[in-house]
Design an enzyme around this catalytic site. Structure first.
Site, PDB file in Angstrom:
ATOM      1  N   CYS A   2      67.124  60.755  41.779  1.00  0.00           N
ATOM      2  CA  CYS A   2      65.844  60.685  42.474  1.00  0.00           C
ATOM      3  C   CYS A   2      65.762  59.340  43.182  1.00  0.00           C
ATOM      4  O   CYS A   2      66.444  58.398  42.828  1.00  0.00           O
ATOM      5  CB  CYS A   2      64.700  60.814  41.489  1.00  0.00           C
ATOM      6  SG  CYS A   2      64.851  62.265  40.448  1.00  0.00           S
ATOM      7  N   ARG A  28      69.082  60.803  48.038  1.00  0.00           N
ATOM      8  CA  ARG A  28      69.202  60.786  46.576  1.00  0.00           C
ATOM      9  C   ARG A  28      68.551  61.993  45.916  1.00  0.00           C
ATOM     10  O   ARG A  28      68.794  62.281  44.755  1.00  0.00           O
ATOM     11  CB  ARG A  28      68.552  59.512  46.016  1.00  0.00           C
ATOM     12  CG  ARG A  28      69.306  58.253  46.357  1.00  0.00           C
ATOM     13  CD  ARG A  28      68.610  57.073  45.752  1.00  0.00           C
ATOM     14  NE  ARG A  28      68.721  57.056  44.311  1.00  0.00           N
ATOM     15  CZ  ARG A  28      69.666  56.443  43.633  1.00  0.00           C
ATOM     16  NH1 ARG A  28      70.602  55.785  44.281  1.00  0.00           N
ATOM     17  NH2 ARG A  28      69.704  56.467  42.322  1.00  0.00           N
ATOM     18  N   TRP A  76      64.866  65.076  42.552  1.00  0.00           N
ATOM     19  CA  TRP A  76      65.947  66.054  42.401  1.00  0.00           C
ATOM     20  C   TRP A  76      65.713  66.629  41.010  1.00  0.00           C
ATOM     21  O   TRP A  76      65.937  65.958  40.000  1.00  0.00           O
ATOM     22  CB  TRP A  76      67.308  65.367  42.495  1.00  0.00           C
ATOM     23  CG  TRP A  76      68.466  66.309  42.505  1.00  0.00           C
ATOM     24  CD1 TRP A  76      68.988  66.955  43.583  1.00  0.00           C
ATOM     25  CD2 TRP A  76      69.264  66.701  41.382  1.00  0.00           C
ATOM     26  NE1 TRP A  76      70.055  67.722  43.194  1.00  0.00           N
ATOM     27  CE2 TRP A  76      70.244  67.593  41.850  1.00  0.00           C
ATOM     28  CE3 TRP A  76      69.234  66.395  40.015  1.00  0.00           C
ATOM     29  CZ2 TRP A  76      71.196  68.178  41.025  1.00  0.00           C
ATOM     30  CZ3 TRP A  76      70.178  66.981  39.189  1.00  0.00           C
ATOM     31  CH2 TRP A  76      71.139  67.853  39.696  1.00  0.00           C
ATOM     32  N   ASN A 102      63.367  58.076  37.232  1.00  0.00           N
ATOM     33  CA  ASN A 102      64.658  58.696  37.535  1.00  0.00           C
ATOM     34  C   ASN A 102      65.454  58.706  36.233  1.00  0.00           C
ATOM     35  O   ASN A 102      65.421  57.731  35.489  1.00  0.00           O
ATOM     36  CB  ASN A 102      65.381  57.864  38.601  1.00  0.00           C
ATOM     37  CG  ASN A 102      66.757  58.404  38.909  1.00  0.00           C
ATOM     38  OD1 ASN A 102      67.043  59.575  38.650  1.00  0.00           O
ATOM     39  ND2 ASN A 102      67.612  57.563  39.460  1.00  0.00           N
ATOM     40  N   GLY A 103      66.156  59.801  35.962  1.00  0.00           N
ATOM     41  CA  GLY A 103      66.965  59.876  34.747  1.00  0.00           C
ATOM     42  C   GLY A 103      66.465  60.986  33.839  1.00  0.00           C
ATOM     43  O   GLY A 103      65.721  61.867  34.271  1.00  0.00           O
ATOM     44  N   GLU A 471      90.024  68.836  46.981  1.00  0.00           N
ATOM     45  CA  GLU A 471      88.946  68.115  47.673  1.00  0.00           C
ATOM     46  C   GLU A 471      88.448  68.928  48.876  1.00  0.00           C
ATOM     47  O   GLU A 471      87.244  68.976  49.156  1.00  0.00           O
ATOM     48  CB  GLU A 471      89.443  66.730  48.101  1.00  0.00           C
ATOM     49  CG  GLU A 471      88.577  65.980  49.092  1.00  0.00           C
ATOM     50  CD  GLU A 471      87.110  65.837  48.687  1.00  0.00           C
ATOM     51  OE1 GLU A 471      86.769  66.080  47.530  1.00  0.00           O
ATOM     52  OE2 GLU A 471      86.291  65.519  49.567  1.00  0.00           O
ATOM     53  N   LYS A 475      84.547  70.112  49.640  1.00  0.00           N
ATOM     54  CA  LYS A 475      83.870  69.771  50.906  1.00  0.00           C
ATOM     55  C   LYS A 475      83.304  71.032  51.546  1.00  0.00           C
ATOM     56  O   LYS A 475      82.162  71.067  51.986  1.00  0.00           O
ATOM     57  CB  LYS A 475      84.889  69.100  51.834  1.00  0.00           C
ATOM     58  CG  LYS A 475      84.394  68.059  52.730  1.00  0.00           C
ATOM     59  CD  LYS A 475      84.127  66.693  52.123  1.00  0.00           C
ATOM     60  CE  LYS A 475      83.343  66.640  50.881  1.00  0.00           C
ATOM     61  NZ  LYS A 475      83.545  65.592  49.973  1.00  0.00           N
ATOM     62  N   GLU A 478      80.310  72.473  49.455  1.00  0.00           N
ATOM     63  CA  GLU A 478      79.082  71.663  49.494  1.00  0.00           C
ATOM     64  C   GLU A 478      78.219  71.952  50.710  1.00  0.00           C
ATOM     65  O   GLU A 478      77.004  72.064  50.592  1.00  0.00           O
ATOM     66  CB  GLU A 478      79.439  70.173  49.527  1.00  0.00           C
ATOM     67  CG  GLU A 478      79.681  69.560  48.200  1.00  0.00           C
ATOM     68  CD  GLU A 478      79.928  68.065  48.305  1.00  0.00           C
ATOM     69  OE1 GLU A 478      79.147  67.304  47.743  1.00  0.00           O
ATOM     70  OE2 GLU A 478      80.911  67.657  48.958  1.00  0.00           O
ATOM     71  N   HIS A 494     100.804  83.321  40.566  1.00  0.00           N
ATOM     72  CA  HIS A 494     100.539  83.550  39.141  1.00  0.00           C
ATOM     73  C   HIS A 494      99.156  84.152  38.902  1.00  0.00           C
ATOM     74  O   HIS A 494      98.690  84.192  37.764  1.00  0.00           O
ATOM     75  CB  HIS A 494     100.689  82.232  38.366  1.00  0.00           C
ATOM     76  CG  HIS A 494     102.071  81.659  38.445  1.00  0.00           C
ATOM     77  ND1 HIS A 494     103.151  82.222  37.796  1.00  0.00           N
ATOM     78  CD2 HIS A 494     102.565  80.607  39.143  1.00  0.00           C
ATOM     79  CE1 HIS A 494     104.242  81.525  38.073  1.00  0.00           C
ATOM     80  NE2 HIS A 494     103.901  80.535  38.900  1.00  0.00           N
ATOM     81  N   LYS A 588      73.020  62.855  46.339  1.00  0.00           N
ATOM     82  CA  LYS A 588      74.116  61.947  46.660  1.00  0.00           C
ATOM     83  C   LYS A 588      74.689  61.267  45.418  1.00  0.00           C
ATOM     84  O   LYS A 588      75.894  61.151  45.259  1.00  0.00           O
ATOM     85  CB  LYS A 588      73.612  60.893  47.652  1.00  0.00           C
ATOM     86  CG  LYS A 588      74.655  59.886  48.077  1.00  0.00           C
ATOM     87  CD  LYS A 588      75.728  60.543  48.907  1.00  0.00           C
ATOM     88  CE  LYS A 588      76.833  59.589  49.306  1.00  0.00           C
ATOM     89  NZ  LYS A 588      78.043  60.326  49.713  1.00  0.00           N
TER      90      LYS A 588
HETATM   91  O1  M6R Z   1      79.224  58.170  43.802  1.00  0.00           O
HETATM   92  P1  M6R Z   1      80.422  58.841  43.223  1.00  0.00           P
HETATM   93  O2  M6R Z   1      81.617  58.716  44.088  1.00  0.00           O
HETATM   94  O3  M6R Z   1      80.708  58.415  41.818  1.00  0.00           O
HETATM   95  O4  M6R Z   1      80.029  60.360  43.182  1.00  0.00           O
HETATM   96  C1  M6R Z   1      80.826  61.298  42.525  1.00  0.00           C
HETATM   97  C2  M6R Z   1      80.475  62.697  42.948  1.00  0.00           C
HETATM   98  O5  M6R Z   1      79.174  63.002  42.577  1.00  0.00           O
HETATM   99  C3  M6R Z   1      80.637  62.868  44.468  1.00  0.00           C
HETATM  100  O6  M6R Z   1      81.924  62.581  44.872  1.00  0.00           O
HETATM  101  C4  M6R Z   1      80.276  64.304  44.886  1.00  0.00           C
HETATM  102  O7  M6R Z   1      81.217  65.199  44.391  1.00  0.00           O
HETATM  103  C5  M6R Z   1      80.169  64.352  46.401  1.00  0.00           C
HETATM  104  N1  M6R Z   1      78.994  65.020  46.775  1.00  0.00           N
HETATM  105  C6  M6R Z   1      81.329  64.977  47.045  1.00  0.00           C
HETATM  106  O8  M6R Z   1      81.225  65.109  48.412  1.00  0.00           O
END
Ligand code: M6R
Length: 593
Positions: A2, A28, A76, A102-103, A471, A475, A478, A494, A588
């Site tokens: 948040c 955030r 969030w 937050n948390g 990765e 991407k 997301e 497999h 984020k």
């Molecule tokens: O801030 P960080 O790199 O530690 O974040 C880790 C993941 O939350 C972050 O890489 C997330 O998977 C991204 N949204 C990927 O694009």
């Protein structure tokens, strides 16, 4: 996760400032938001569901309110759905105290039961509401004392701000979740935020609140205390080397594409490091009895790629695990082990928890981070900053390639070949600069248009590019919301090959190395079953139905190969009418476990 903002000072439009601060923090968390301010002897609150980016003014009289003290929050959701009731700020039962948080308060059910038995009524499903009620319960005229008592009852990770209608104060406490105090340009003007962009338009002078500390922000200054002992803590004011422009979109429609294009410079910036720290970490890796590379999400994929880079370049085994899985390895840790954390934000809870586990065993902790002021950077023994500048789009792009660049450099340094690594990376940075031109983007945009309706797609890679296939999938997931999965090319036969049907897109990442023949063979197996092969490769092949050319990066192939996939993900998001900067359900910085 948040976003938190607070202001106390001479300006008289604090509520509107809170709105602006939250807009800068929306990356955030973005399901709902709210502002509370103090006017004379009242607390006024405005809360809404939805994105704050679409709002220019507060909708109630708060917009015009003459107020010098306000707090705000963009949410969030963790506890309770996305409703106005669950949005922050939350009021205590008597309406005199407002809270943003937050948390996660892990013992909130227990506290809720205790407070309910005392007659407190809850109007939301959040864990946050317990905090306001607790402060009210302990309050006997001294706000600071009641706040400290309440905070000591909380278990979990949190950043909390509280204001009271009868006190010109903002009280804040943190444990495991960031809070930064901004020092204004005029006397006794203070900001507080969960991240610096919250107040960067006003000041870049900051003081950091540490775990188990609280800060009392009042008209006479900001005082930091250890919560349990009430001992005063002196803080240094740090001037950050950040400018507002780098945290804004400029002429780009979205942060994601701006940040993809910034890779023209960021890789170069990452490798322009003080080589001393690289050498120190390389030496620590050479000496360590057990090195662990960890990260979460994209940073986790980078950590995995790092383990391949080390094996190939430095001939050194390093263990890889996701941050959230690290605790399972604790029996193998001792003072001679080394933990290398990879993170953009430096605030990811799962990685921070891994650091706690490691520290208890006396392990040396290094971090490769973008946010140099983050908790991770400040709690690590060795810090390698990646210098990518603020990354605001939820999907990581430029931070990813900068992390990969640093790991490549580190692998060369560990092999005592740092110069060779520098030379290779400088040349790759130049090639990426040439590659990122409008024609290149357009070629990928056409592909996005062609495959925009597909339900699933697959990505295969091998060796250095196995982690890049994983990765690539994250991407695409997301921001395009297309079902995407990455595999080691050799694994398809497999089982997963059963998923291929006529026209299923499969991206084959084909590096010009010893894995080339194998991965082309795997792509052929997919093609034979009707798959549509998108080749990412320095050279074309008759197997490819669509070819995206990349420079021949050698050991930097993971860096060059992920970039066209980032562009594809962005254009798929656009053509499917998704907001690439704020994908659904994501935030984020994941500061909860
Ligand atoms: O801030 P960080 O790199 O530690 O974040 C880790 C993941 O939350 C972050 O890489 C997330 O998977 C991204 N949204 C990927 O694009």
């Amino acid at each position: 996760m948040c976003g938190i903002f607070g202001y106390l000072g001479p300006r008289n439009d604090a509520a509107h400032m809170a709105l602006l601060g939250l807009k800068n923090l929306e990356y955030r968390g973005y399901d709902s938001w709210g502002v509370a301010c103090k006017t004379d002897h009242h607390l006024e609150i405005e809360k809404h569901i939805g994105k704050i980016s679409e709002v220019t003014n507060l909708k109630t009289e708060l917009e015009q309110a003459d107020t010098h003290l306000a707090i705000g929050h963009s949410r969030w959701a963790t506890h309770g759905g996305v409703t106005e009731n669950n949005a922050h700020p939350h009021l205590s039962q008597n309406g005199k105290i407002a809270i943003v948080h937050n948390g996660i308060i892990e013992n909130y059910l227990e506290l809720r039961e205790e407070l309910s038995a005392k007659g407190f009524k809850f109007v939301s499903e959040t864990d946050t509401e317990t905090i306001g009620h607790l402060i009210e319960f302990y309050y006997q005229g001294n706000f600071e004392q009641a706040f400290a008592k309440a905070i000591q009852r909380l278990q979990g990770r949190y950043a909390v701000l509280a204001i009271h209608k009868d006190h010109n104060l903002i009280l804040a406490a943190r444990k495991g979740s960031p809070l930064i105090v901004g020092v204004g340009s005029t006397e006794n003007e203070f900001f507080i935020g969960s991240d610096v962009p919250a107040f960067l338009q006003y000041t870049n002078r900051v003081m950091y609140l540490d775990d188990d500390q609280m800060v009392i922000i009042g008209e006479n200054g900001a005082y930091f205390l250890e919560i349990s002992t009430k001992q005063v803590v002196e803080k240094r004011i740090i001037t950050l080397d950040l400018d507002l422009e780098s945290a804004e979109k400029g002429s780009f429609p979205h942060f994601m594409i701006k940040e993809i294009m910034e890779q023209k410079e960021t890789i170069q910036r990452a490798i322009n490091q003080d080589t001393k720290t690289i050498e120190i970490l390389a030496e620590a890796i050479r000496k360590a009895h057990g090195t662990f590379f960890i990260g979460c999400g994209t940073a986790g994929k980078v950590a995995l790629a790092g383990s391949y880079l080390f094996s190939r370049i430095a001939k050194k085994h390093v263990n890889f695990t996701f941050g959230s899985e690290f605790a399972s390895y604790q029996d193998f840790l001792n003072e001679k082990a080394l933990l290398v954390c990879i993170s953009q934000s430096g605030e990811t809870a799962d990685t921070l928890e891994a650091i706690e586990v490691a520290k208890k065993k006396g392990v040396t902790v290094a971090s490769i981070v973008n946010v140099e002021s983050s908790t991770m950077a400040r709690t690590s023994d060795i810090v390698l900053p990646i210098k990518a500048g603020p990354e605001k789009a939820v999907a990581s792009t430029k931070a990813t390639t900068s992390q990969l660049a640093i790991l490549t450099l580190l692998a060369y340094a560990t092999a005592n070949r740092l110069k060779e690594g520098q030379y290779l990376l400088v040349s790759t940075a130049g090639e990426i600069n040439d590659m990122l031109n409008p024609r290149y983007e357009d070629h990928i945009r056409k592909l996005a248009d062609q495959i925009k309706e597909v339900e699933s797609m697959y990505i295969i890679g091998k060796g250095l590019n196995y982690a890049i296939a994983l990765e690539a999938a994250i991407k695409l997931q997301e921001v395009s919301y297309i079902h995407a999965e990455g595999f080691a090319g050799g694994e398809l036969k497999h089982g997963p090959i059963a998923l291929i049907s006529q026209g299923t897109p499969c991206i084959a990442i084909v590096a010009n190395d010893e894995t080339k023949a194998d991965i082309l063979g795997n792509a052929m197996e997919v093609k034979a079953r009707g798959g549509y092969i998108i080749g990412i490769s320095p050279d074309n092949s008759e197997i490819f139905d669509y070819w995206i050319k990349v420079p021949d990066g050698g050991n930097t192939s993971p860096i060059v190969n992920i970039i066209p996939i980032q562009i594809l993900a962005y254009h798929l998001a656009i053509v499917r009418k998704n907001n690439p900067d704020m994908p659904r359900n994501l935030a984020k910085s994941v500061t909860v476990k």
